[in-house]
Write a protein that holds these residues in place. Structure first.
Motif, PDB file in Angstrom:
ATOM      1  N   LYS A 100     -33.785  -9.295 -57.143  1.00 54.82           N
ATOM      2  CA  LYS A 100     -34.953  -8.482 -57.473  1.00 54.82           C
ATOM      3  C   LYS A 100     -35.093  -8.158 -58.958  1.00 54.82           C
ATOM      4  N   CYS A 104     -38.667  -8.376 -61.048  1.00 57.35           N
ATOM      5  CA  CYS A 104     -39.309  -7.202 -61.636  1.00 57.35           C
ATOM      6  C   CYS A 104     -39.507  -7.381 -63.138  1.00 57.35           C
ATOM      7  N   GLU A 105     -38.506  -7.926 -63.788  1.00 59.41           N
ATOM      8  CA  GLU A 105     -38.619  -8.160 -65.228  1.00 59.41           C
ATOM      9  C   GLU A 105     -39.758  -9.125 -65.536  1.00 59.41           C
ATOM     10  N   THR A 108     -43.322  -7.447 -65.047  1.00 64.35           N
ATOM     11  CA  THR A 108     -43.624  -6.208 -65.766  1.00 64.35           C
ATOM     12  C   THR A 108     -44.966  -6.240 -66.488  1.00 64.35           C
ATOM     13  N   THR A 149     -38.154  -2.937 -53.410  1.00 62.29           N
ATOM     14  CA  THR A 149     -37.680  -2.481 -54.717  1.00 62.29           C
ATOM     15  C   THR A 149     -38.860  -2.406 -55.681  1.00 62.29           C
ATOM     16  N   CYS A 151     -41.148  -1.979 -58.788  1.00 60.90           N
ATOM     17  CA  CYS A 151     -40.864  -2.251 -60.202  1.00 60.90           C
ATOM     18  C   CYS A 151     -41.455  -1.176 -61.103  1.00 60.90           C
ATOM     19  N   SER A 154     -45.191   0.554 -61.100  1.00 56.87           N
ATOM     20  CA  SER A 154     -45.741   0.492 -59.745  1.00 56.87           C
ATOM     21  C   SER A 154     -46.612   1.707 -59.444  1.00 56.87           C
ATOM     22  N   ALA A 184     -34.122  -1.847 -58.124  1.00 56.11           N
ATOM     23  CA  ALA A 184     -33.887  -3.290 -58.225  1.00 56.11           C
ATOM     24  C   ALA A 184     -32.473  -3.614 -58.701  1.00 56.11           C
TER      25      ALA A 184
END
Length: 294
Positions: A100, A104-105, A108, A149, A151, A154, A184
């Motif tokens: 995850k 997420c990175e 972004t 998870t 990010c 969100s 995450a």
């Protein structure tokens, strides 16, 4: 806002199983199915996991409320990049990837901001050692945990996309999964221990036995259930686990080093009372309430 159209990009084991589970629990909307291997999307259609297959995934994604990315981590990263400029802020992207932090990175700057589609990362803690739509199972997620998870940014998700995210969570619960939210970074560390480590242990053991007893047809019958269970994950596909190893390297390395040290400790104490202590600790873990099904 009810979810009426879902696009499943990647109709292998997980994607097709999600489609079957949704159908068996009352989802009557449209489920688009696409896979880079047309035989997989055709198989998903034949078993009723999707209602229509598409040759061009972007069209299906643009027409859907929710887009589920079900594939290896590298593939999900690629789709997150490709879909971001195509989708609108009232749409939701989710996934079923095993890592995850990297997702997420990558998301972004592309998701959850003003004018951008929503992104809700997810990870069903269920699967099989064999893949493909032909092995899909509507009950695969029953009593399993499904991790979400969220990010960064969100909380800026478009209100319509947020409603879709809430409804998607509700559908996941409806198909029998226990929904748990997790950071995450915590997810990746935890999964390195409880999911990724078992896979690499089984892979190492299976490869070692292949080197020692190649083509020995008597090995499995002699080893019995214990050997079958310990090596079951050894048949998992490299394509999926390559991506996991590459994107969660630090956490997996830490867990493997810890296991190496534990094995060395056992090796050095095969004739000492310390061996009993290791068995006591192992028995405690297996017999504790935390190991039992919820």
């Amino acid at each position: 806002m009810p979810i009426e159209r879902i696009a499943i990009l990647g109709t292998g084991l997980i994607g097709a199983s999600v489609g079957l589970a949704l159908r068996s629990h009352g989802f009557h909307g449209t489920i688009f199915g696409w896979d880079p291997n047309p035989s997989q999307s055709a198989a998903a259609l034949s078993i009723g996991a999707v209602t229509v297959t598409v040759e061009e995934p972007f069209t299906a994604a643009e027409q859907s409320d929710v887009i589920l990315l079900a594939g290896p981590v590298f593939t999900i990263l690629e789709w997150l990049e490709k879909l971001a400029p195509v989708l609108r802020e009232h749409q939701l992207v989710t996934d079923a990837g095993s890592v995850k932090g990297a997702l997420c990175e990558h998301a972004t700057q592309r998701y959850n901001g003003q004018g951008q589609p929503g992104f809700l990362p997810g990870h069903p803690m269920a699967g099989k050692e064999v893949g493909g739509a032909q092995n899909a199972d509507a009950a695969l997620f029953q009593d399993a945990v499904w991790l979400f998870t969220e990010c960064a940014r969100s909380e800026q998700m478009n209100p319509t996309a947020r409603l879709l995210a809430d409804e998607w969570r509700a559908w996941i619960a409806k198909i029998g999964s226990r929904v748990i939210d997790m950071d995450a970074a915590r997810h990746d560390v935890l999964c390195a221990w409880i999911s990724h480590l078992p896979q690499f242990v089984s892979t190492a053991l299976s490869a070692l036995l292949e080197d020692e007893f190649s083509a020995d047809d008597t090995l499995l019958p002699i080893g019995g259930r214990a050997l079958r269970e310990m090596t079951r994950l050894g048949s998992s596909p490299f394509s999926m686990w390559r991506d996991v190893a590459y994107t969660n390297t630090e956490a997996i390395t830490h867990s493997l080093l810890a296991l190496e040290q534990r094995l060395a400790h056992i090796r050095e104490n095969l004739k000492t009372p310390e061996l009993r202590s290791e068995f006591d600790r192992a028995n405690q873990f297996r017999l504790s309430e935390r190991f039992r099904k919820p």
